[in-house]
Design a protein around this motif. Structure first.
Motif, PDB file in Angstrom:
ATOM      1  N   SER A  52       0.826  -1.207   0.000  1.00 46.39           N
ATOM      2  CA  SER A  52       0.000   0.000   0.000  1.00 46.39           C
ATOM      3  C   SER A  52       0.862   1.260   0.000  1.00 46.39           C
ATOM      4  N   SER A  56       1.171   4.696  -2.880  1.00 51.14           N
ATOM      5  CA  SER A  56       0.840   6.032  -2.383  1.00 51.14           C
ATOM      6  C   SER A  56       1.907   7.059  -2.752  1.00 51.14           C
ATOM      7  N   ASN A  57       1.452   8.212  -3.175  1.00 52.33           N
ATOM      8  CA  ASN A  57       2.376   9.280  -3.552  1.00 52.33           C
ATOM      9  C   ASN A  57       3.276   9.681  -2.388  1.00 52.33           C
TER      10      ASN A  57
END
Length: 230
Positions: A52, A56-57
């Motif tokens: 995850s 994510s940026n």
């Protein structure tokens, strides 16, 4: 007169209390924090949430900094090789698993994009390949995440990650294996030459062919498809 009012004041002694000013070197303070449990907690959190975080940026940058060892390798020194290699294995396993996973995104209701094709993950993995200096990262990532699905990586968005792995220094055995495997799948059979096509020749310049047009490196599959379309 303000000058007269100041005559009775004395400067604080040099050895007086320095409120808010740390006397220990920054490296020492960081090492103490990591030794007190912060380092272990960071590795554990990143290992469990690697997939995850890569998508994510913002979290992908956190994962990179932990994998890279922080400033002056303080993190490597305080956490130890065992925990760092465990983290590299967790990252690599997350990437490999995502390629066959049927996991659904809770928010969109759609199947999660595999990490070899995701924009944020491939950007972060490429950066890791180029900048993580720990000797075990490339061998672990190669064996666990790339080797078994190399063609899929090269034929898609993940090619830039493979190019970075080819370009990065590692042990002689792993380097030889990487170059041989990639060479079999790319045009010209030269892994090093192929990988150079993903990097700027000069700042602001793209690799260009003899006709002066922007040139993109291709796999053998991509070149065959282009030839067939003519």
């Amino acid at each position: 007169d303000d000058d007269d009012d100041d005559d009775g004041l004395e400067e604080a002694p040099a050895d007086g209390p320095d409120f808010g000013i740390a006397k220990k070197p920054a490296s020492t303070r960081r090492a103490e924090l990591f030794h007190q449990g912060l380092g272990d907690s960071l590795v554990a959190a990143c290992s469990v949430n690697a997939a995850s975080m890569l998508r994510s940026n913002l979290a992908s940058d956190v994962l990179f900094e932990v994998a890279a060892g922080g400033c002056d390798d303080i993190f490597y020194k305080t956490v130890g090789d065992k925990k760092m290699t465990d983290l590299f294995e967790a990252i690599s396993e997350a990437v490999a698993t995502s390629m066959t996973s049927e996991q659904i995104d809770a928010e969109s209701g759609e199947k999660l994009e595999p990490l070899h094709a995701n924009f944020f993950s491939t950007r972060t993995l490429r950066r890791m390949a180029l900048e993580v200096k720990h000797a075990q990262f490339i061998p672990i990532f190669w064996k666990s995440a790339l080797k078994a699905n190399l063609k899929t990586w090269i034929d898609g968005h993940g090619a830039k990650v493979v190019a970075a792995v080819v370009r990065t220094k590692t042990d002689a055995k792993t380097r030889k294996e990487i170059h041989a495997a990639v060479g079999k799948l790319v045009d010209g059979g030269d892994a090093a030459a192929w990988s150079e096509g993903f990097f700027r020749v000069k700042d602001g310049d793209k690799p260009r062919n003899s006709a002066g047009k922007d040139e993109q490196p291709t796999s053998k599959k991509a070149k065959k498809a282009k030839t067939a379309s003519k």
